[in-house]
Scaffold this active site. Sequence first.
Site, PDB file in Angstrom:
ATOM      1  N   GLY A  45      91.137  70.742  60.742  1.00  0.00           N
ATOM      2  CA  GLY A  45      91.127  69.870  59.564  1.00  0.00           C
ATOM      3  C   GLY A  45      91.999  70.359  58.420  1.00  0.00           C
ATOM      4  O   GLY A  45      91.890  69.853  57.306  1.00  0.00           O
ATOM      5  N   SER A  84      95.365  70.341  58.663  1.00  0.00           N
ATOM      6  CA  SER A  84      96.647  69.671  58.833  1.00  0.00           C
ATOM      7  C   SER A  84      97.749  70.533  59.418  1.00  0.00           C
ATOM      8  O   SER A  84      98.858  70.592  58.888  1.00  0.00           O
ATOM      9  CB  SER A  84      97.123  69.079  57.507  1.00  0.00           C
ATOM     10  OG  SER A  84      96.358  67.976  57.200  1.00  0.00           O
ATOM     11  N   SER A  85      97.455  71.140  60.551  1.00  0.00           N
ATOM     12  CA  SER A  85      98.514  71.878  61.247  1.00  0.00           C
ATOM     13  C   SER A  85      99.605  70.901  61.682  1.00  0.00           C
ATOM     14  O   SER A  85     100.790  71.247  61.696  1.00  0.00           O
ATOM     15  CB  SER A  85      97.955  72.616  62.452  1.00  0.00           C
ATOM     16  OG  SER A  85      97.320  71.717  63.322  1.00  0.00           O
ATOM     17  N   GLY A 141      93.407  71.841  64.870  1.00  0.00           N
ATOM     18  CA  GLY A 141      92.159  71.081  65.048  1.00  0.00           C
ATOM     19  C   GLY A 141      91.048  71.494  64.101  1.00  0.00           C
ATOM     20  O   GLY A 141      89.879  71.242  64.354  1.00  0.00           O
ATOM     21  N   SER A 196     107.504  76.369  71.698  1.00  0.00           N
ATOM     22  CA  SER A 196     106.294  76.525  70.886  1.00  0.00           C
ATOM     23  C   SER A 196     105.592  77.803  71.332  1.00  0.00           C
ATOM     24  O   SER A 196     105.145  77.908  72.486  1.00  0.00           O
ATOM     25  CB  SER A 196     105.359  75.329  71.074  1.00  0.00           C
ATOM     26  OG  SER A 196     104.064  75.696  70.635  1.00  0.00           O
ATOM     27  N   ASP A 224      98.564  64.524  53.667  1.00  0.00           N
ATOM     28  CA  ASP A 224      98.780  65.839  54.273  1.00  0.00           C
ATOM     29  C   ASP A 224     100.225  66.304  54.096  1.00  0.00           C
ATOM     30  O   ASP A 224     100.492  67.449  53.713  1.00  0.00           O
ATOM     31  CB  ASP A 224      98.439  65.784  55.773  1.00  0.00           C
ATOM     32  CG  ASP A 224      97.081  65.166  56.026  1.00  0.00           C
ATOM     33  OD1 ASP A 224      96.246  65.184  55.108  1.00  0.00           O
ATOM     34  OD2 ASP A 224      96.854  64.668  57.143  1.00  0.00           O
ATOM     35  N   ASP A 252      94.253  57.660  50.501  1.00  0.00           N
ATOM     36  CA  ASP A 252      95.730  57.698  50.491  1.00  0.00           C
ATOM     37  C   ASP A 252      96.377  56.472  51.128  1.00  0.00           C
ATOM     38  O   ASP A 252      97.320  55.902  50.578  1.00  0.00           O
ATOM     39  CB  ASP A 252      96.273  59.007  51.107  1.00  0.00           C
ATOM     40  CG  ASP A 252      95.916  59.212  52.571  1.00  0.00           C
ATOM     41  OD1 ASP A 252      94.983  58.536  53.071  1.00  0.00           O
ATOM     42  OD2 ASP A 252      96.566  60.051  53.223  1.00  0.00           O
TER      43      ASP A 252
HETATM   44  C1  GLA Z   1      93.614  62.564  57.543  1.00  0.00           C
HETATM   45  C2  GLA Z   1      94.910  61.790  57.319  1.00  0.00           C
HETATM   46  C3  GLA Z   1      95.222  61.687  55.814  1.00  0.00           C
HETATM   47  C4  GLA Z   1      94.019  61.170  55.022  1.00  0.00           C
HETATM   48  C5  GLA Z   1      92.761  61.941  55.406  1.00  0.00           C
HETATM   49  C6  GLA Z   1      91.520  61.353  54.761  1.00  0.00           C
HETATM   50  O1  GLA Z   1      93.773  63.899  57.165  1.00  0.00           O
HETATM   51  O2  GLA Z   1      95.974  62.416  57.983  1.00  0.00           O
HETATM   52  O3  GLA Z   1      96.346  60.857  55.624  1.00  0.00           O
HETATM   53  O4  GLA Z   1      93.845  59.811  55.208  1.00  0.00           O
HETATM   54  O5  GLA Z   1      92.558  61.967  56.816  1.00  0.00           O
HETATM   55  O6  GLA Z   1      91.570  61.491  53.388  1.00  0.00           O
END
Ligand code: GLA
Length: 386
Positions: A126, A128-129, A124, A71, A174, A40
């Site tokens: 993976g 994308s919180s 944490g 929070s 993300d 990306d």
């Molecule tokens: C993380 C980053 C994304 C992307 C991925 C790898 O999640 O936040 O922008 O680069 O790694 O694909």
Amino acid sequence: MITEKILTEAEHMFTDVFKMEPAFISKAPGRINIIGEHTDYNFGLSMPCAINRWILVSFSPRNDDRIQIISHDFNEQLDITIDESYTPESDWKKYVYGCLQIISTLKKPAHGFNAFIQGNVPVGSGVSSSAALEVAFMNGLNELYNLQLDKLTIIKLCQRVEHEYLQVKSGLLDQYASQFAKANNFLVLDFQQMSHRYVSAALENHCWILCNSMVTRTLAGTKYTERVEETQQALKELKMFFPEIRHFRDIQEAHIPALKNVILQKRIKHYVLENKRVEDAILALQKNDLTRFGALLSASHISLRDLYEVSCTEIDFLMEQAVLLPYCLGSRIMGGGFGGCTINLVEKDKAEEFSTHIKSVYKKQFNRNAEIKEYHSVDGASIILV
Ligand code: GLA
């Protein structure tokens, strides 16, 4: 679909704390990335979808200049006034304060607000919180101050938060997934065109299972930046050798041997072939060829392991064990790397068996418990008026 329960909960929690109803709730989902990893930030291709886990931020405007944000998960609050100078000490505060500051540079907030943050996106893991938090919060500020920013502009502002307040030069994968996803679809993202389209993700007999290695991605920030710099260096050198190369996407496999540095060769080779795998994955999906689709996922892992070098022993083990199972069509490391999760394409009626088996072999090998979860695709972020 988001459950009514989590929305009602958000409303009640807000009312309990602030003794008033929220005006609206901004929600944004976490994401999984099917294929197209570490592409990306170099204008490549990716194929993510949003998952059935959300961050919800309930908002109500105030008449004064106080900004009070709570929070729920961290059991902390941020309490400032509009003009107060402030240094956020923890990550969630950096995200939120970063959003506020960036919005303030566009238009000075006319009044303060109360906000309550909660959610069920695992932190944490993976998925994308942090992007879900940024997107929910930024969309919320857009609504609160009636800024009329379009969805793409909003996620670019979120990316600025990552760059300027977290010092991670991440791409837009993300935030894009969280904002634009559609249930039962994968998003095909082209970061060169800054465009997206949807491909059907209706897998009848298969499901997506994430295996969390529980290895925390401590080196992720620095190593991530290292990869960004290495690939930029590779482009810079290739541009000098080949006049036809102007952008990352002009690079072909045949150009790569011109680079003297083997590390740079490996990094850029991953990039070129990973983009190709995204294109091949779309074709495989269109032909309903899930065996090929799964094989592409596993090939992506091998490339991220050997060429991009963002994997680790635990994750490699999880992947290798998964693909030994005849009912797992493909497996790979997902996200930034250096720990985190694998994503696995598994026959639906074998999901239980898969989970039990992987947990047991992982425990035996590393004396660690893997966390295994199944996710499905959902719609992207939205605002719910209360
Ligand atoms: C993380 C980053 C994304 C992307 C991925 C790898 O999640 O936040 O922008 O680069 O790694 O694909």
